[in-house]
Design an enzyme around this catalytic site. Structure first.
Site, PDB file in Angstrom:
ATOM      1  N   HIS A   1       0.370   5.000   4.232  1.00 15.29           N
ATOM      2  CA  HIS A   1      -0.301   5.558   2.963  1.00 15.29           C
ATOM      3  C   HIS A   1       0.051   6.673   2.876  1.00 15.29           C
ATOM      4  O   HIS A   1       0.328   7.202   1.437  1.00 15.29           O
ATOM      5  CB  HIS A   1      -1.770   5.185   3.230  1.00 15.29           C
ATOM      6  CG  HIS A   1      -2.095   3.765   3.359  1.00 15.29           C
ATOM      7  ND1 HIS A   1      -3.413   3.330   3.677  1.00 15.29           N
ATOM      8  CD2 HIS A   1      -1.323   2.626   3.335  1.00 15.29           C
ATOM      9  CE1 HIS A   1      -3.254   2.213   4.040  1.00 15.29           C
ATOM     10  NE2 HIS A   1      -2.242   1.639   3.481  1.00 15.29           N
TER      11      HIS A   1
ATOM     12  N   SER B   1       1.037  -1.002  -0.025  1.00 17.52           N
ATOM     13  CA  SER B   1       0.117   0.076   0.041  1.00 17.52           C
ATOM     14  C   SER B   1       0.767   1.257  -0.168  1.00 17.52           C
ATOM     15  O   SER B   1       0.583   2.302  -0.789  1.00 17.52           O
ATOM     16  CB  SER B   1      -1.129  -0.018   1.169  1.00 17.52           C
ATOM     17  OG  SER B   1      -1.847  -1.136   1.255  1.00 17.52           O
TER      18      SER B   1
END
Length: 241
Positions: free
Chosen positions: A193, A127
């Site tokens: 993220h 991610s």
């Protein structure tokens, strides 16, 4: 909103993007409970912030990018990589894109570790690196068309919106969630993220400037510099009886 595709396939074959997807899928299949008996490898290759701070398991800074915690985790990450990775690989070249991807993953891991250095919960997933890809895509192609799925009560609708809207909303959600939920309390590395996204945007600035900066946007209308695909629904002709 959940992106499902963009309207610009790459002009060249995105070998690195395809290779990254392949490696992630193979490692997931091998380390899953039903895999090839390599389940313990998952724990060995995960990233442990507290271990890194103590100078051990440093390989996890890289290897965690190729491990996933479940089928949905893997599927969502690989879909995002496929949507946003190919056009960046077009611009950066194969080797350049691979280096960029790994640097974004390292930056994302660094931000997550900094947010909670004593955390002993394993961190896995691509991610953070893919967030970097999304950040660079936002800089390079803000007006690219992206199809997203929206679920409204019981209705499922596909909308086409500019990439900057999709990516800005996603980034905002990561920041909000990171502040609202401390570190990895929710089981999601929100700061990784957000960190990866910012890193990817910054790392893409030299490329953006080499392409001409704002002049690149004007020349390409803020989209990948090749003809878009048309996903407009096809009408089924009526048959007269």
């Amino acid at each position: 909103m959940f992106p499902i595709r963009d309207h610009n396939s790459s002009e060249t074959t995105p070998y690195v993007t395809i290779g990254l997807i392949f490696v992630n899928v193979v490692l997931f299949l091998l380390t899953a409970p039903w895999g090839g008996g390599m389940e313990a490898l998952w724990e060995d290759l995960a990233l442990y912030p507290v271990a890194v701070m103590n100078g051990s398991n440093l390989w996890g800074l890289v290897t965690h990018m190729f491990m996933h915690a479940g089928l949905m985790h893997l599927g969502g990450n690989m879909l995002f990589l496929w949507i946003f990775g190919d056009n960046l690989e077009d611009q950066m070249g194969h080797l350049g894109f691979l280096v960029f991807y790994l640097l974004c993953g390292l930056a994302a891991a660094g931000v997550q570790i900094a947010s909670d250095p004593s955390n002993g919960i394993p961190m896995v997933g691509a991610s953070g690196a893919i967030a970097g890809v999304m950040g660079a895509y936002l800089l390079m192609f803000p007006k690219a068309k992206v199809d997203v799925v929206a679920i409204i009560v019981i209705l499922i609708k596909v909308f086409t919106i500019p990439a900057w809207v999709t990516l800005a909303v996603w980034f905002g959600l990561q920041l909000f969630s990171g502040y609202a939920m401390h570190g990895g309390d929710a089981g999601v590395a929100y700061w990784a993220h957000a960190g990866g996204f910012v890193a990817g945007t910054l790392l893409a600035v030299p490329l953006f400037l080499r392409r001409g900066g704002r002049a690149f946007w004007l020349a390409t209308h803020g989209r990948p510099p090749h003809l878009p695909l048309d996903y407009a629904p096809t009408r089924i002709p009526q048959v007269r009886r």
